[in-house]
Write a protein that holds these residues in place. Structure first.
Motif, PDB file in Angstrom:
ATOM      1  N   TYR A  59       4.877   5.086  -2.782  1.00 52.46           N
ATOM      2  CA  TYR A  59       3.732   5.290  -2.323  1.00 52.46           C
ATOM      3  C   TYR A  59       2.941   4.185  -1.803  1.00 52.46           C
ATOM      4  O   TYR A  59       2.517   3.562  -2.538  1.00 52.46           O
ATOM      5  N   VAL A  60       2.698   4.180  -0.376  1.00 50.35           N
ATOM      6  CA  VAL A  60       2.172   2.937   0.099  1.00 50.35           C
ATOM      7  C   VAL A  60       1.031   3.551   0.945  1.00 50.35           C
ATOM      8  O   VAL A  60       1.235   3.832   1.904  1.00 50.35           O
ATOM      9  N   GLU A  61      -0.200   3.219   0.323  1.00 47.55           N
ATOM     10  CA  GLU A  61      -1.357   3.856   1.083  1.00 47.55           C
ATOM     11  C   GLU A  61      -1.685   3.219   2.457  1.00 47.55           C
ATOM     12  O   GLU A  61      -2.177   3.738   3.292  1.00 47.55           O
ATOM     13  N   ASP A  62      -1.703   1.919   2.424  1.00 51.71           N
ATOM     14  CA  ASP A  62      -2.118   1.177   3.368  1.00 51.71           C
ATOM     15  C   ASP A  62      -1.390  -0.191   3.661  1.00 51.71           C
ATOM     16  O   ASP A  62      -1.267  -1.111   2.624  1.00 51.71           O
ATOM     17  N   GLU A  63      -0.807  -0.222   4.787  1.00 50.00           N
ATOM     18  CA  GLU A  63       0.223  -1.390   5.074  1.00 50.00           C
ATOM     19  C   GLU A  63      -0.627  -2.643   5.002  1.00 50.00           C
ATOM     20  O   GLU A  63      -0.021  -3.743   4.750  1.00 50.00           O
ATOM     21  N   ASN A  64      -1.864  -2.804   4.953  1.00 47.07           N
ATOM     22  CA  ASN A  64      -2.584  -4.151   4.984  1.00 47.07           C
ATOM     23  C   ASN A  64      -2.611  -4.561   3.490  1.00 47.07           C
ATOM     24  O   ASN A  64      -2.889  -5.742   3.369  1.00 47.07           O
ATOM     25  N   LEU A  80       3.656 -13.360   3.508  1.00 49.05           N
ATOM     26  CA  LEU A  80       3.426 -12.731   4.835  1.00 49.05           C
ATOM     27  C   LEU A  80       2.845 -11.353   4.553  1.00 49.05           C
ATOM     28  O   LEU A  80       3.400 -10.458   3.963  1.00 49.05           O
ATOM     29  N   ASP A  81       1.974 -10.840   5.053  1.00 43.14           N
ATOM     30  CA  ASP A  81       1.214  -9.627   5.168  1.00 43.14           C
ATOM     31  C   ASP A  81       1.649  -9.034   6.530  1.00 43.14           C
ATOM     32  O   ASP A  81       2.268  -9.645   7.300  1.00 43.14           O
ATOM     33  N   MET A  82       1.394  -8.021   6.651  1.00 42.29           N
ATOM     34  CA  MET A  82       2.108  -6.993   7.858  1.00 42.29           C
ATOM     35  C   MET A  82       1.338  -7.646   9.293  1.00 42.29           C
ATOM     36  O   MET A  82       2.067  -7.772  10.361  1.00 42.29           O
ATOM     37  N   GLN A  83       0.262  -8.141   9.192  1.00 46.08           N
ATOM     38  CA  GLN A  83      -0.680  -8.788  10.390  1.00 46.08           C
ATOM     39  C   GLN A  83       0.182  -9.911  10.712  1.00 46.08           C
ATOM     40  O   GLN A  83       0.322 -10.188  11.861  1.00 46.08           O
TER      41      GLN A  83
END
Ligand SMILES: Nc1nc2c(c(=O)[nH]1)N[C@H]1C(S)=C(S)[C@@H](COP(=O)(O)O)O[C@H]1N2
Ligand SMILES: [Mo]
Length: 373
Positions: A59-64, A80-83
């Motif tokens: 369960y991934v609520e927010d890709e950030n 690394l984050d998605m940004q």
């Protein structure tokens, strides 16, 4: 009395000559395959691509909030984050994925696991960034020999608890076509396909394309993770040391002609001229050079189909052939040959766990002269 936990102390599985069990049906309901008529699409529509998730879908609520950590034997560990990932140079590739267990249910006896017949394959347009650029940034130490890629999902298989993880040799991981992807067919990955980040290792069977990727580690020994050595190894029997499953074997499938019988999926077709269509693909980006269609009960009356070039290096090719269908029973076969000269076998190649079954598909068609509608 102390009862042994059966999940951590399972009784070993054995081959089955019997019908499929409740447990196999339960797995089949979780991990759907493509409807074979979607082979008409160059790109398998989202939601119709096959699925294979061993454990629960994270369960991934927010890709950030997602982080990819690259560490182990590297000079420059990075997170690394998605940004950050999305600001790297982007690539898009059409890739045909197939599950190594596709065709398992056709073996006799069969290995009790996900009971695929033909449908664990699909082609998607993946967008992401090249793995190699990120690995370069991390700057691997000279003593390291492998990269381990881990997903956020964990569970138990054969009594072994683990996070889903796979390794690639440094040489393999340097293939510039391997991607970290966040989009499928122009949309963010849906949860079941690895949201928010997954690997795509084109030309390999699907197990290498780790979903929900959150960690990459450099190591200096042979990775012993369950998904690396406890499964996805071709073996004749339990004593066989085996050969790791890697590239996809040459294969083809036919769009089922005519109309189906709901229960058996056997086909009913109006007599006369018709066009048979299908797809063919192979591993490591090897092009398909020939598809033949076998018509008739003996399966030795082969006709060469018209073959169209693939849209992309790792995408399947389309084929078609005209057929003048006369009334009667016609088992139809299709057989692909790739540029290495590899040809599909007529019978399933034996493998203990049912991996890599690329045998020729048989579609049973009953042709009638006057089908009422
Ligand atoms: N993290 C994780 N990645 C995974 C899996 C999994 O269970 N967990 N299954 C693998 C297998 S066996 C296959 S065939 C492909 C299927 O990808 P799909 O479900 O997006 O079609 O994902 C691979 N990546
Ligand atoms: Mo798979």
């Amino acid at each position: 009395m102390l009862v042994k936990n059966p999940i951590l102390n399972p009784t070993s599985k054995t081959h089955s000559e019997e019908h499929f069990t409740h447990t196999e049906v339960q797995l089949a309901n979780r991990n759907s395959g493509i409807a074979l008529e979607t082979l008409r699409h160059d790109i398998t529509p989202i939601g119709m691509h096959y699925l294979l998730s061993h454990f629960d879908i994270p369960y991934v609520e927010d890709e950030n909030d997602w982080q990819l950590k690259i560490g182990g034997l590297v000079n420059n560990p990075i997170t690394l984050d998605m940004q950050a990932l999305k600001s790297l140079p982007q690539i898009t590739q059409q890739v045909t994925l197939e599950c190594a267990g596709n065709g398992r249910a056709l073996l006799k006896p069969h290995w009790p696991s996900m009971p695929w017949t033909y449908e664990a394959v699909g082609t998607s347009e993946w967008k992401g960034t090249r793995l190699i650029d990120i690995l370069k940034q991390a700057n691997i130490k000279p003593e390291a020999t492998e990269w381990v890629f881990s997903g956020a999902d964990s569970g138990v298989d054969s009594g072994v608890q683990h996070d889903f993880a796979r390794s690639l040799s440094i040489e393999m991981a340097n293939n510039p076509d391997i991607m970290l992807a966040w989009e499928i067919n122009g949309q963010p990955l849906p949860p079941q396909h690895g949201y928010p980040l997954r690997m795509i290792v084109p030309g390999w069977y699907g197990m290498a394309s780790v979903k929900w990727l959150n960690q990459i580690e450099a190591i200096d020994y042979e990775f012993q993770g369950h998904q690396q050595v406890g499964t996805y190894v071709y073996k004749q029997d339990n004593d066989d040391k085996g050969i790791p499953v890697t590239s996809i074997r040459v294969k083809s499938l036919m769009v089922p002609p005519g109309i189906p019988d709901w229960y058996t999926r056997k086909r009913l077709l109006q007599s006369g001229e018709t066009t048979l269509h299908g797809r063919a693909w192979s591993g490591f980006g090897t092009p398909i050079i020939k598809v033949e269609v076998g018509i008739g009960e003996t399966g030795d009356d082969w006709h060469e189909a018209e073959l169209f070039p693939a849209n992309d290096k790792y995408a399947w090719s389309r084929w078609q052939i005209k057929w003048n269908a006369v009334a009667g029973y016609h088992p139809l076969r299709c057989r692909a040959t790739d540029a290495n000269g590899d040809v599909q076998p007529l019978e399933p190649p034996w493998d203990k766990s049912g991996f890599g079954n690329n045998c020729v598909q048989v579609t049973e068609v009953w042709v009638e002269d006057d089908l009422s509608s």
